[in-house]
Motif scaffolding. Structure first.
Motif, short mmCIF file in Angstrom:
data_model
loop_
_atom_site.label_atom_id
_atom_site.label_comp_id
_atom_site.label_asym_id
_atom_site.label_seq_id
_atom_site.Cartn_x
_atom_site.Cartn_y
_atom_site.Cartn_z
N LEU A 1 -2.92 7.57 -3.44
CA LEU A 1 -2.85 6.28 -2.76
C LEU A 1 -3.12 5.16 -3.78
CD1 LEU A 1 -2.71 5.04 0.21
CD2 LEU A 1 -5.17 4.75 -0.07
N HIS A 2 -2.33 4.10 -3.71
CA HIS A 2 -2.56 2.94 -4.58
C HIS A 2 -1.93 1.72 -3.93
CE1 HIS A 2 1.37 4.60 -5.78
NE2 HIS A 2 1.72 3.35 -5.95
N TYR A 3 -2.17 0.58 -4.55
CA TYR A 3 -1.57 -0.68 -4.08
C TYR A 3 -0.67 -1.22 -5.18
CZ TYR A 3 -5.06 -0.58 -0.37
OH TYR A 3 -5.82 -0.22 0.71
N ASP A 4 0.59 -1.49 -4.84
CA ASP A 4 1.50 -2.06 -5.82
C ASP A 4 1.46 -3.58 -5.71
OD1 ASP A 4 2.80 0.25 -7.17
OD2 ASP A 4 3.34 0.77 -5.11
N PHE A 5 1.02 -4.19 -6.80
CA PHE A 5 0.87 -5.64 -6.86
C PHE A 5 2.08 -6.21 -7.59
CE2 PHE A 5 -0.88 -9.53 -8.85
CZ PHE A 5 -1.37 -10.16 -7.72
N LYS B 1 0.88 -1.17 0.00
CA LYS B 1 0.00 0.00 0.00
C LYS B 1 0.91 1.21 0.00
CE LYS B 1 -3.87 1.95 2.66
NZ LYS B 1 -4.75 1.71 3.83
N HIS B 2 0.73 2.10 -0.96
CA HIS B 2 1.69 3.17 -1.19
C HIS B 2 0.97 4.52 -1.23
CE1 HIS B 2 5.10 4.80 -4.01
NE2 HIS B 2 5.04 5.42 -2.85
N ALA B 3 1.24 5.33 -0.22
CA ALA B 3 0.62 6.66 -0.15
C ALA B 3 1.50 7.67 -0.86
CB ALA B 3 0.38 7.06 1.30
MN MN Z 1 3.83 2.65 -5.96
#
Ligand code: MN
Length: 234
Positions: A42-46, A36-38
Motif C-alpha cells: 500500500l502506498h500513496y502516489d503523489f 491511494k494505491h493498494a
Molecule cells: Mn502506485
C-alpha cells in the motif's frame, strides 16, 4: 521523463488506466492529485502537474500534516494528465495491479519556477486540495538508489496555519475515503475481489522501488511493532 516508461509498463488493452496524450503544457492552473494505491504494498502516489505530465512520487506512508514528519517519497515515472482522474482496479498481472482510490486533488501553486525547483531537487509549493492545504516542500535526498536508479525525496508539511502536530496530523487515518466517490479502498477493491486476491501473488515480483519499499516497511514494522489493518474487507 515523458510518458515512455509509463506506456512501456502497461498493456492498455488490458488495464482500465488512461493511455494519456503526448504532453501539452497547459496554462495557469496546475493540478495535483494523490492516489491511494493498494498494489503489492500500500502506498500513496503523489502527482504534480509539470511540463504537460504528472510528475510522480510514491509515498509509502502518505502525507502528514505534522511538519516533524518527513515522509519518504520515491520518485517514479511521469504519468499522463488524465491519470489524475483515475480511480478503479488495475487488473492482476498488470503493472501496479490492485485498487486505486482518488484520495485528494486540486491545484498546486509553485513558490517559484516549478521546473527549476524540480531540477534543483527542492520544490516549495502550496496545495489547494480537498484535504490538503497550505505550504509543503519536496526535497531530494543525496545519492541515488543503486538498484533501481530511483531518487529518494522527502515530502514535508511546512509550518503554517494548516499544520497539525502529532496525532492530529494523521490526515490519511482521519480521511481514508475517496474524494471522488466517497468509497474506501476496500469498497473499491471489493468490486473486483478476484483481481484483488490474485494480485497479491501476481504482484509479488514487484518493481525495483516496490522491493525497496518492502524492506523499508519491514524495518519500520520491526521498530514500531504497529500493524495497520490495510487489507481487510469492509
Ligand atoms: Mn502506485
Amino acid at each position: 521523463m515523458g510518458l515512455r516508461t509509463y506506456w512501456k509498463k502497461r498493456d492498455f488493452s488490458k488495464t482500465p488506466e488512461p493511455e494519456g496524450e503526448p504532453g501539452r503544457a497547459r496554462a495557469a492552473r496546475l493540478s495535483f492529485c494523490i492516489q491511494k494505491h493498494a498494489a503489492s504494498r500500500l502506498h500513496y502516489d503523489f502527482r504534480l502537474e509539470m511540463e504537460g505530465v504528472l510528475r510522480s512520487w510514491a509515498v509509502p506512508k502518505g502525507p502528514s500534516l505534522d511538519p516533524a514528519d518527513r515522509r519518504l517519497a520515491v520518485h517514479v515515472e511521469d504519468h499522463p494528465l488524465s491519470y489524475g482522474g483515475f480511480e478503479g482496479n488495475i487488473p492482476a498481472g498488470q503493472y501496479g495491479g490492485g485498487a486505486v482510490l482518488l484520495w485528494d486533488r486540486g491545484a498546486w501553486v509553485p513558490d517559484g519556477d516549478p521546473v527549476a525547483m524540480y531540477r534543483k531537487g527542492h520544490i516549495r509549493f502550496e496545495l489547494r486540495g480537498n484535504k490538503l492545504h497550505g505550504a509543503w516542500v519536496l526535497v531530494r535526498m543525496r545519492g541515488r538508489d543503486d538498484e533501481g536508479g530511483r531518487e529518494n525525496w522527502l515530502l514535508i508539511k511546512d509550518a503554517d496555519e494548516h499544520a497539525k502536530r502529532g496525532r492530529a496530523g494523521d490526515i490519511t487515518g482521519q480521511r481514508p475515503e475517496s474524494v471522488d466517490s466517497g468509497r474506501t479502498i476496500e469498497q473499491i477493491a471489493a468490486k473486483s475481489r478476484k483481481v484483488w486476491q490474485s494480485d497479491r501473488v501476481a504482484a509479488s515480483g514487484g518493481s525495483e522501488w516496490q522491493k525497496r519499499l518492502a524492506r523499508t516497511v519491514a524495518q519500520a514494522r520491526r521498530k514500531t511493532k504497529t500493524k495497520r489493518p490495510q487489507r481487510r474487507a469492509a
